[in-house]
Design an enzyme around this catalytic site. Structure first.
Site: not given
Length: 242
Positions: A147, A151
């Site tokens: 994640y 990002k």
């Protein structure tokens, strides 16, 4: 003239049925915009401004943009908000999970942005694309490594698209810190200089600003919406006295 008046503007918010996305959608509606939200599942109750789409699929992402243009005649703002990941350490996470996390948090915003750019570049006034990134993409993200990597990639993607698609389309990202809908988070209260986590409305307000003429010369930027970040560990003693 109110620079934050979006009357007549057409806005898409991905993942706009709950949490941060719902707050962003509410803020644009309150400012007069015509908003289309999307998600993989129909929300409870009637929702005339909902379009069912899994934006990880490029064809469904394109259909979302096509529907917004069909309903509203144009597309002015896209907020790529859909994202998230479970807490799983990288050494035990499956390749399938890693691929799914990166697909949702990085590849899907690219699909939506490509379709949005195609609609915006030839219309009067161009358009604005916003990426909802995270502090996880700027510091270690243990337990959500894929994640955090996605990002971080989203920040780079926004900066690159801003160069490719300017001046007609502005592309920016928001680096969002811990968010709590209830406004209570004891960890954030101790670690964040602002003394509290962000509320979804804090993120929504930043989106309005970046989408408005007030930010007309801002493109390729990453706006930190994290209350000052986090107290560094080496200042722990100072923090106890502050």
């Amino acid at each position: 003239m109110d620079a934050l008046d979006f009357t007549g503007r057409s806005v898409i918010v991905t993942g706009g049925t709950r949490g941060i996305g719902a707050a962003i959608a509410r803020a644009f509606r309150a400012a007069g915009a015509r908003v289309l939200v999307c998600g993989r599942n129909q929300p409870d109750g009637a929702a005339d401004d909902f379009f069912r789409a899994d934006v990880r699929d490029p064809y469904q992402a394109s259909a979302l943009v096509t529907e917004a243009v069909r309903r509203h005649g144009r597309l002015d703002v896209v907020v790529n908000n859909a994202g998230g990941a479970p807490q799983v350490f990288a050494d035990v996470a499956s390749p399938r999970l890693h691929a799914a996390v990166i697909d949702l948090n990085l590849t899907a915003p690219l699909h939506v942005s490509q379709a949005a750019n195609a609609a915006m570049r030839d219309q009067p006034g161009g358009g604005v694309i916003l990426m909802i990134s995270s502090v996880s993409g700027m510091r270690p993200s243990p337990g959500t490594a894929a994640y955090g990597a996605a990002k971080a990639g989203l920040l780079h993607l926004a900066a690159s698209l801003a160069v490719e698609w300017g001046p007609k389309v502005r592309v920016n990202s928001l680096v969002v810190g811990p968010v709590s809908e209830g406004g209570h988070d004891p960890i954030a209260a101790r670690a964040v200089p602002a003394g509290r986590p962000a509320a979804p409305e804090d993120v929504a307000g930043a989106c309005l600003l970046l989408a408005s003429p007030l930010a007309g010369y801002v493109s390729g930027a990453a706006l930190a919406v994290h209350g000052g970040g986090e107290w560094p560990a080496y200042l722990a003693e100072l923090r106890t006295r502050a």
